[in-house]
Enzyme design. Structure first.
Site, PDB file in Angstrom:
ATOM      1  N   CYS A 112       0.825  -1.215   0.000  1.00 31.39           N
ATOM      2  CA  CYS A 112       0.000   0.000   0.000  1.00 31.39           C
ATOM      3  C   CYS A 112       0.856   1.262   0.000  1.00 31.39           C
ATOM      4  O   CYS A 112       0.347   2.365  -0.164  1.00 31.39           O
ATOM      5  CB  CYS A 112      -0.928   0.001   1.203  1.00 31.39           C
ATOM      6  SG  CYS A 112      -1.699  -1.599   1.460  1.00 31.39           S
ATOM      7  N   HIS A 248      -2.802   6.512   2.883  1.00 32.32           N
ATOM      8  CA  HIS A 248      -3.382   5.292   2.319  1.00 32.32           C
ATOM      9  C   HIS A 248      -4.689   4.979   3.047  1.00 32.32           C
ATOM     10  O   HIS A 248      -4.747   4.989   4.275  1.00 32.32           O
ATOM     11  CB  HIS A 248      -2.388   4.133   2.471  1.00 32.32           C
ATOM     12  CG  HIS A 248      -3.021   2.799   2.313  1.00 32.32           C
ATOM     13  ND1 HIS A 248      -3.795   2.482   1.215  1.00 32.32           N
ATOM     14  CD2 HIS A 248      -3.026   1.696   3.106  1.00 32.32           C
ATOM     15  CE1 HIS A 248      -4.254   1.249   1.353  1.00 32.32           C
ATOM     16  NE2 HIS A 248      -3.801   0.751   2.487  1.00 32.32           N
ATOM     17  N   ASN A 278     -10.289  -0.969   0.585  1.00 31.85           N
ATOM     18  CA  ASN A 278      -8.830  -0.830   0.622  1.00 31.85           C
ATOM     19  C   ASN A 278      -8.280  -1.329  -0.715  1.00 31.85           C
ATOM     20  O   ASN A 278      -8.280  -2.526  -0.979  1.00 31.85           O
ATOM     21  CB  ASN A 278      -8.271  -1.655   1.798  1.00 31.85           C
ATOM     22  CG  ASN A 278      -6.756  -1.612   1.872  1.00 31.85           C
ATOM     23  OD1 ASN A 278      -6.079  -1.214   0.917  1.00 31.85           O
ATOM     24  ND2 ASN A 278      -6.211  -2.035   2.997  1.00 31.85           N
TER      25      ASN A 278
HETATM   26  N1  ACO Z   1     -18.001  -9.053  10.777  1.00 30.67           N
HETATM   27  C1  ACO Z   1     -18.350  -9.213  12.077  1.00 30.67           C
HETATM   28  N2  ACO Z   1     -17.455  -9.407  13.057  1.00 30.67           N
HETATM   29  C2  ACO Z   1     -16.163  -9.436  12.702  1.00 30.67           C
HETATM   30  C3  ACO Z   1     -15.726  -9.279  11.376  1.00 30.67           C
HETATM   31  C4  ACO Z   1     -16.713  -9.093  10.397  1.00 30.67           C
HETATM   32  N3  ACO Z   1     -16.425  -8.909   9.089  1.00 30.67           N
HETATM   33  N4  ACO Z   1     -14.386  -9.342  11.368  1.00 30.67           N
HETATM   34  C5  ACO Z   1     -13.963  -9.542  12.620  1.00 30.67           C
HETATM   35  N5  ACO Z   1     -15.050  -9.609  13.432  1.00 30.67           N
HETATM   36  C6  ACO Z   1     -15.082  -9.814  14.884  1.00 30.67           C
HETATM   37  C7  ACO Z   1     -13.881 -10.586  15.408  1.00 30.67           C
HETATM   38  O1  ACO Z   1     -14.053 -11.949  15.252  1.00 30.67           O
HETATM   39  C8  ACO Z   1     -13.851 -10.147  16.843  1.00 30.67           C
HETATM   40  O2  ACO Z   1     -14.798 -10.897  17.547  1.00 30.67           O
HETATM   41  P1  ACO Z   1     -14.483 -11.364  19.072  1.00 30.67           P
HETATM   42  O3  ACO Z   1     -14.356 -10.084  19.840  1.00 30.67           O
HETATM   43  O4  ACO Z   1     -15.670 -12.191  19.409  1.00 30.67           O
HETATM   44  O5  ACO Z   1     -13.197 -12.124  18.994  1.00 30.67           O
HETATM   45  C9  ACO Z   1     -14.364  -8.707  16.792  1.00 30.67           C
HETATM   46  O6  ACO Z   1     -15.020  -8.557  15.525  1.00 30.67           O
HETATM   47  C10 ACO Z   1     -13.261  -7.684  16.880  1.00 30.67           C
HETATM   48  O7  ACO Z   1     -12.196  -8.126  16.036  1.00 30.67           O
HETATM   49  P2  ACO Z   1     -10.965  -7.234  15.754  1.00 30.67           P
HETATM   50  O8  ACO Z   1     -10.002  -7.991  14.893  1.00 30.67           O
HETATM   51  O9  ACO Z   1     -10.453  -6.638  17.032  1.00 30.67           O
HETATM   52  O10 ACO Z   1     -11.664  -6.112  14.895  1.00 30.67           O
HETATM   53  P3  ACO Z   1     -11.100  -4.718  14.538  1.00 30.67           P
HETATM   54  O11 ACO Z   1     -11.996  -3.709  15.079  1.00 30.67           O
HETATM   55  O12 ACO Z   1      -9.622  -4.623  14.805  1.00 30.67           O
HETATM   56  O13 ACO Z   1     -11.285  -4.713  12.952  1.00 30.67           O
HETATM   57  C11 ACO Z   1      -9.933  -4.952  11.000  1.00 30.67           C
HETATM   58  C12 ACO Z   1     -10.617  -5.671  12.153  1.00 30.67           C
HETATM   59  C13 ACO Z   1     -11.009  -4.259  10.192  1.00 30.67           C
HETATM   60  C14 ACO Z   1      -9.202  -5.974  10.149  1.00 30.67           C
HETATM   61  C15 ACO Z   1      -8.938  -3.903  11.571  1.00 30.67           C
HETATM   62  O14 ACO Z   1      -8.111  -4.509  12.520  1.00 30.67           O
HETATM   63  C16 ACO Z   1      -8.083  -3.283  10.504  1.00 30.67           C
HETATM   64  O15 ACO Z   1      -8.568  -2.570   9.632  1.00 30.67           O
HETATM   65  N6  ACO Z   1      -6.766  -3.490  10.599  1.00 30.67           N
HETATM   66  C17 ACO Z   1      -5.828  -2.910   9.629  1.00 30.67           C
HETATM   67  C18 ACO Z   1      -5.896  -3.728   8.395  1.00 30.67           C
HETATM   68  C19 ACO Z   1      -5.002  -3.155   7.335  1.00 30.67           C
HETATM   69  O16 ACO Z   1      -4.784  -1.989   7.219  1.00 30.67           O
HETATM   70  N7  ACO Z   1      -4.486  -4.044   6.554  1.00 30.67           N
HETATM   71  C20 ACO Z   1      -3.644  -3.633   5.473  1.00 30.67           C
HETATM   72  C21 ACO Z   1      -3.995  -4.497   4.371  1.00 30.67           C
HETATM   73  S1  ACO Z   1      -3.498  -3.748   2.940  1.00 30.67           S
HETATM   74  C22 ACO Z   1      -2.927  -4.926   1.936  1.00 30.67           C
HETATM   75  O17 ACO Z   1      -2.481  -5.894   2.337  1.00 30.67           O
HETATM   76  C23 ACO Z   1      -3.019  -4.762   0.525  1.00 30.67           C
END
Ligand code: ACO
Length: 326
Positions: A112, A248, A278
């Site tokens: 990214c 980003h 994203n």
């Molecule tokens: N729908 C419903 N619940 C969900 C989902 C979903 N799609 N995804 C996760 N959950 C649940 C989890 O299982 C967890 O449940 P639990 O509390 O019972 O264990 C709860 O939601 C919280 O999970 P977290 O992982 O803490 O959720 P968070 O608020 O951190 O959001 C996310 C997850 C969106 C992935 C976030 O961490 C994020 O955006 N991180 C950065 C990701 C990023 O920037 N990646 C770069 C990729 S770019 C590339 O590679 C090209």
């Protein structure tokens, strides 16, 4: 020799994917996705549509938007984590399909952060006096490397492309830059296409992106906060001197947290996450383009672009906007 960017084009595939799509096969909701990521929509490439197709369409759009002679382009950089193949490069496919004679061509892999890395490389080539007109494209077809059984990552990704031309200029519009990486986080965000451990972590080669979302989230917030301050200070300016920040677009909450910590009003932060998801290397040009066409970004505005992602790596640049649409 100085450099400027005076043209931009974008493209997104036509297949629209709303959050409700994921409700059909995953335990998730439109509300969760909106609240936790800010995403409402994204686009997916067709089965036979690849990253080079998106790049070509973005360059064609650039030519429509601006008066520019592609015959003068002497280098093409494509930033992508989702090339059509490892060989030939996506850039060389763009070169031949756009009939650009004799351009040097490379793909770069900085996830990214790739689009900003591409601009920095182009600025360097122009400063060295070896090249004068360079296409930089950030493009992805992440839908082809998405694990649709992982609800925390599959809802994030979208496909798209953005292209700009970086060219020699008597005026210095591309200002100082920063680059940084912490490779020890490689295991927290990777595309598993080889059976080779990453930092000691075994990897199953399923050709999908895997991430430790919480770790990436925390790293992104602390790195962006530090690096934005470092970048403005390196340029001898303050946060208030920047008209628009274009980080980003990984997650709306990352952008909101960083802006809050730095005291930047959200109106000064441009995103592409809501409509495109994203899109990795494409997210910054998509937000930049929409900032210009919506009338927010004006000629001569000072912009701060900062990309971050898989590596984990980060690259930023301050620049004066020289793009005006026809
Ligand atoms: N729908 C419903 N619940 C969900 C989902 C979903 N799609 N995804 C996760 N959950 C649940 C989890 O299982 C967890 O449940 P639990 O509390 O019972 O264990 C709860 O939601 C919280 O999970 P977290 O992982 O803490 O959720 P968070 O608020 O951190 O959001 C996310 C997850 C969106 C992935 C976030 O961490 C994020 O955006 N991180 C950065 C990701 C990023 O920037 N990646 C770069 C990729 S770019 C590339 O590679 C090209």
């Amino acid at each position: 020799m100085h450099a400027t960017i005076s043209s931009i084009g974008i493209y997104h595939p036509l297949k629209e994917i709303k959050n409700s799509y994921f409700e059909e096969f995953l335990e998730t909701t439109d509300q969760w996705i909106k609240e936790r990521t800010g995403i409402e929509n994204r686009y997916y490439a067709l089965e036979n549509e690849y990253t080079s197709d998106l790049c070509v369409k973005a360059v064609e759009a650039l030519v429509k938007n601006h008066t520019t002679n592609l015959q003068e382009v002497d280098f093409i950089i494509v930033a992508t984590s989702t090339p059509d193949q490892t060989l030939p490069s996506v850039a060389s496919r763009v070169q031949t399909r756009m009939n650009i004679p004799h351009a040097g061509c490379i793909d770069i892999s900085a996830a990214c952060g790739g689009f900003v890395y591409g601009i920095i490389l182009a600025k360097g080539l122009i400063a060295a006096g070896t090249h004068r007109k360079i296409i930089v494209t950030g493009a992805e077809t992440l839908s082809k490397v998405t694990d649709f059984t992982d609800r925390s990552s599959c809802i994030l990704f979208g496909d798209g492309a953005g292209a700009v031309i970086v060219e020699a200029s008597s005026e210095n519009h591309l200002l100082k830059v920063i680059t940084d990486t912490d490779g020890s986080y490689g295991k927290d965000l990777y595309l598993s296409n080889k059976n080779i451990p990453i930092n000691g972590k075994p990897v199953i080669p399923d050709n999908n992106i895997h991430q430790n979302g919480r770790v990436v989230f925390k790293w992104a917030v602390s790195t962006l906060t530090k690096k934005i301050e470092e970048l403005v200070s390196k340029n001898g300016i303050t946060l208030e001197d920047i008209d628009y920040f274009i980080p980003h677009s990984a997650n709306m909450r990352i952008l909101e947290t960083v802006c809050k910590e730095l005291g930047i009003p959200m109106e000064k932060c441009l995103e592409s996450i809501k409509n495109y998801g994203n899109t990795s290397a494409a997210s910054i040009p998509l937000a930049w383009y929409n900032g210009i066409t919506s009338g927010r970004i004006k000629p001569n505005d000072k912009l701060l672009l900062i990309g971050f992602g898989g590596g984990l790596t980060c690259a930023g640049i301050c620049l004066q906007n020289n793009i005006e649409m026809k």
